[in-house]
Design a protein around this motif. Structure first.
Motif, PDB file in Angstrom:
ATOM      1  N   PRO A   1       0.775  -1.244   0.000  1.00  0.00           N
ATOM      2  CA  PRO A   1       0.000   0.000   0.000  1.00  0.00           C
ATOM      3  C   PRO A   1       0.809   1.299   0.000  1.00  0.00           C
ATOM      4  CG  PRO A   1      -0.168  -1.103   2.111  1.00  0.00           C
ATOM      5  CD  PRO A   1       0.620  -1.993   1.226  1.00  0.00           C
ATOM      6  N   MET A   2       2.107   1.257   0.181  1.00  0.00           N
ATOM      7  CA  MET A   2       2.964   2.456   0.165  1.00  0.00           C
ATOM      8  C   MET A   2       2.483   3.512   1.160  1.00  0.00           C
ATOM      9  SD  MET A   2       3.791   2.844  -3.918  1.00  0.00           S
ATOM     10  CE  MET A   2       2.298   3.743  -4.213  1.00  0.00           C
ATOM     11  N   TYR A   3       2.447   3.152   2.440  1.00  0.00           N
ATOM     12  CA  TYR A   3       1.940   4.043   3.473  1.00  0.00           C
ATOM     13  C   TYR A   3       2.742   5.332   3.591  1.00  0.00           C
ATOM     14  CZ  TYR A   3      -0.984   0.206   5.119  1.00  0.00           C
ATOM     15  OH  TYR A   3      -1.898  -0.803   5.207  1.00  0.00           O
ATOM     16  N   GLN A   4       4.058   5.259   3.412  1.00  0.00           N
ATOM     17  CA  GLN A   4       4.881   6.460   3.552  1.00  0.00           C
ATOM     18  C   GLN A   4       4.568   7.479   2.463  1.00  0.00           C
ATOM     19  OE1 GLN A   4       8.719   4.659   3.493  1.00  0.00           O
ATOM     20  NE2 GLN A   4       8.766   4.327   5.703  1.00  0.00           N
ATOM     21  N   ALA A   5       4.417   7.019   1.237  1.00  0.00           N
ATOM     22  CA  ALA A   5       4.087   7.933   0.140  1.00  0.00           C
ATOM     23  C   ALA A   5       2.699   8.534   0.334  1.00  0.00           C
ATOM     24  CB  ALA A   5       4.158   7.201  -1.192  1.00  0.00           C
ATOM     25  N   VAL A   6       1.774   7.742   0.850  1.00  0.00           N
ATOM     26  CA  VAL A   6       0.427   8.245   1.095  1.00  0.00           C
ATOM     27  C   VAL A   6       0.444   9.271   2.227  1.00  0.00           C
ATOM     28  CG1 VAL A   6      -1.859   7.557   1.921  1.00  0.00           C
ATOM     29  CG2 VAL A   6      -0.727   6.231   0.148  1.00  0.00           C
ATOM     30  N   ALA A   7       1.233   9.034   3.269  1.00  0.00           N
ATOM     31  CA  ALA A   7       1.339  10.007   4.365  1.00  0.00           C
ATOM     32  C   ALA A   7       1.947  11.312   3.867  1.00  0.00           C
ATOM     33  CB  ALA A   7       2.174   9.430   5.500  1.00  0.00           C
ATOM     34  N   ILE A   8       2.972  11.228   3.036  1.00  0.00           N
ATOM     35  CA  ILE A   8       3.571  12.441   2.466  1.00  0.00           C
ATOM     36  C   ILE A   8       2.573  13.163   1.577  1.00  0.00           C
ATOM     37  CG2 ILE A   8       5.355  13.258   0.874  1.00  0.00           C
ATOM     38  CD1 ILE A   8       7.154  11.022   2.045  1.00  0.00           C
ATOM     39  N   ALA A   9       1.789  12.406   0.799  1.00  0.00           N
ATOM     40  CA  ALA A   9       0.767  13.018  -0.051  1.00  0.00           C
ATOM     41  C   ALA A   9      -0.301  13.705   0.798  1.00  0.00           C
ATOM     42  CB  ALA A   9       0.130  11.968  -0.952  1.00  0.00           C
ATOM     43  N   GLY A  10      -0.677  13.098   1.926  1.00  0.00           N
ATOM     44  CA  GLY A  10      -1.661  13.715   2.815  1.00  0.00           C
ATOM     45  C   GLY A  10      -1.163  15.003   3.422  1.00  0.00           C
ATOM     46  N   ILE A  11       0.103  15.013   3.835  1.00  0.00           N
ATOM     47  CA  ILE A  11       0.691  16.241   4.380  1.00  0.00           C
ATOM     48  C   ILE A  11       0.800  17.299   3.295  1.00  0.00           C
ATOM     49  CG2 ILE A  11       2.801  17.215   5.358  1.00  0.00           C
ATOM     50  CD1 ILE A  11       3.160  14.510   6.811  1.00  0.00           C
ATOM     51  N   GLY A  12       1.254  16.889   2.122  1.00  0.00           N
ATOM     52  CA  GLY A  12       1.346  17.837   1.007  1.00  0.00           C
ATOM     53  C   GLY A  12      -0.008  18.401   0.611  1.00  0.00           C
ATOM     54  N   PHE A  13      -1.026  17.551   0.629  1.00  0.00           N
ATOM     55  CA  PHE A  13      -2.363  18.022   0.300  1.00  0.00           C
ATOM     56  C   PHE A  13      -2.869  18.997   1.355  1.00  0.00           C
ATOM     57  CE2 PHE A  13      -7.019  17.467  -0.070  1.00  0.00           C
ATOM     58  CZ  PHE A  13      -7.148  17.943  -1.360  1.00  0.00           C
ATOM     59  N   GLY A  14      -2.550  18.735   2.627  1.00  0.00           N
ATOM     60  CA  GLY A  14      -2.927  19.667   3.692  1.00  0.00           C
ATOM     61  C   GLY A  14      -2.262  21.021   3.532  1.00  0.00           C
ATOM     62  N   ILE A  15      -0.981  21.021   3.161  1.00  0.00           N
ATOM     63  CA  ILE A  15      -0.269  22.284   2.927  1.00  0.00           C
ATOM     64  C   ILE A  15      -0.866  23.020   1.740  1.00  0.00           C
ATOM     65  CG2 ILE A  15       1.956  23.259   2.224  1.00  0.00           C
ATOM     66  CD1 ILE A  15       3.257  20.994   3.912  1.00  0.00           C
ATOM     67  N   TRP A  16      -1.187  22.277   0.675  1.00  0.00           N
ATOM     68  CA  TRP A  16      -1.782  22.893  -0.512  1.00  0.00           C
ATOM     69  C   TRP A  16      -3.147  23.504  -0.198  1.00  0.00           C
ATOM     70  CZ3 TRP A  16      -6.053  21.233  -3.585  1.00  0.00           C
ATOM     71  CH2 TRP A  16      -6.220  21.967  -4.749  1.00  0.00           C
ATOM     72  N   VAL A  17      -3.969  22.802   0.573  1.00  0.00           N
ATOM     73  CA  VAL A  17      -5.293  23.321   0.940  1.00  0.00           C
ATOM     74  C   VAL A  17      -5.152  24.564   1.806  1.00  0.00           C
ATOM     75  CG1 VAL A  17      -7.335  22.817   2.335  1.00  0.00           C
ATOM     76  CG2 VAL A  17      -6.534  21.153   0.672  1.00  0.00           C
ATOM     77  N   ALA A  18      -4.203  24.546   2.760  1.00  0.00           N
ATOM     78  CA  ALA A  18      -3.992  25.725   3.604  1.00  0.00           C
ATOM     79  C   ALA A  18      -3.510  26.917   2.792  1.00  0.00           C
ATOM     80  CB  ALA A  18      -2.983  25.395   4.706  1.00  0.00           C
ATOM     81  N   ALA A  19      -2.625  26.675   1.833  1.00  0.00           N
ATOM     82  CA  ALA A  19      -2.141  27.763   0.980  1.00  0.00           C
ATOM     83  C   ALA A  19      -3.268  28.285   0.091  1.00  0.00           C
ATOM     84  CB  ALA A  19      -0.979  27.284   0.124  1.00  0.00           C
ATOM     85  N   GLN A  20      -4.106  27.410  -0.408  1.00  0.00           N
ATOM     86  CA  GLN A  20      -5.210  27.851  -1.261  1.00  0.00           C
ATOM     87  C   GLN A  20      -6.227  28.660  -0.468  1.00  0.00           C
ATOM     88  OE1 GLN A  20      -7.695  24.723  -2.719  1.00  0.00           O
ATOM     89  NE2 GLN A  20      -8.627  26.002  -4.277  1.00  0.00           N
ATOM     90  N   GLN A  21      -6.539  28.235   0.730  1.00  0.00           N
ATOM     91  CA  GLN A  21      -7.523  28.956   1.532  1.00  0.00           C
ATOM     92  C   GLN A  21      -6.984  30.270   2.084  1.00  0.00           C
ATOM     93  OE1 GLN A  21     -10.761  28.324   1.875  1.00  0.00           O
ATOM     94  NE2 GLN A  21     -10.442  26.618   0.468  1.00  0.00           N
ATOM     95  N   SER A  22      -5.674  30.381   2.211  1.00  0.00           N
ATOM     96  CA  SER A  22      -5.099  31.644   2.680  1.00  0.00           C
ATOM     97  C   SER A  22      -4.940  32.654   1.557  1.00  0.00           C
ATOM     98  CB  SER A  22      -3.755  31.405   3.364  1.00  0.00           C
ATOM     99  OG  SER A  22      -2.804  30.934   2.421  1.00  0.00           O
ATOM    100  N   GLY A  23      -5.172  32.224   0.325  1.00  0.00           N
ATOM    101  CA  GLY A  23      -5.151  33.154  -0.802  1.00  0.00           C
ATOM    102  C   GLY A  23      -3.841  33.208  -1.564  1.00  0.00           C
ATOM    103  N   LEU A  24      -2.954  32.246  -1.356  1.00  0.00           N
ATOM    104  CA  LEU A  24      -1.688  32.254  -2.071  1.00  0.00           C
ATOM    105  C   LEU A  24      -1.839  31.839  -3.536  1.00  0.00           C
ATOM    106  CD1 LEU A  24       0.697  30.767   0.637  1.00  0.00           C
ATOM    107  CD2 LEU A  24       0.434  33.151  -0.065  1.00  0.00           C
ATOM    108  N   PHE A  25      -2.887  31.103  -3.838  1.00  0.00           N
ATOM    109  CA  PHE A  25      -3.123  30.667  -5.220  1.00  0.00           C
ATOM    110  C   PHE A  25      -4.261  31.470  -5.820  1.00  0.00           C
ATOM    111  CE2 PHE A  25      -1.392  26.576  -3.521  1.00  0.00           C
ATOM    112  CZ  PHE A  25      -0.211  26.633  -4.233  1.00  0.00           C
TER     113      PHE A  25
END
Length: 124
Positions: A100-124
């Motif tokens: 299942p590649m848990y490490q890659a999925v965890a990194i993707a989850g963290i990256g997605f959280g950072i992307w969502v926070a940046a999008q909601q703060s108006g950086l994009f």
């Protein structure tokens, strides 16, 4: 309640019942992919919780800025949807008897959280 929040409540109940079904199936078969499916549906049900709570916050917390609360709920909503997708992905890989590649999925989850926070703060 608005019609959107009533629909979100119905979808919340449906997703929670689906999570309960997969949890019951997990108790019977003890297969890890069923546990991940149950967790995925549970997180998907939580994804519908924020649209249900938004109208209620106007009643119980009138002093809180509605824009900031809506942005926070939208960020949580998007991240929960992404987390559910990642759980479903891991469950599908386990069902196909792949690692299942848990490490890659965890990194993707963290990256997605950072992307969502940046999008909601108006950086994009």
């Amino acid at each position: 309640m608005t019609s959107e929040s009533i629909i979100a409540l119905a979808l919340l109940i449906t997703s929670a019942l689906t999570a309960a079904l997969f949890a019951h199936m997990y108790r019977l078969k003890r297969q890890t992919y069923l546990l991940l499916w149950s967790c995925g549906w549970g997180v998907h049900a939580l994804h519908y919780l924020t649209p249900v709570l938004t109208p209620l916050t106007r009643l119980f917390a009138p002093r809180i800025s509605l824009d900031s609360l809506t942005n926070l709920f939208a960020a949580i909503n998007l991240w929960l949807l992404g987390a559910a997708v990642l759980l479903f992905y891991c469950a599908a890989r386990l069902y196909a008897q792949l690692k299942p590649m848990y490490q890659a999925v965890a990194i993707a989850g963290i990256g997605f959280g950072i992307w969502v926070a940046a999008q909601q703060s108006g950086l994009f």
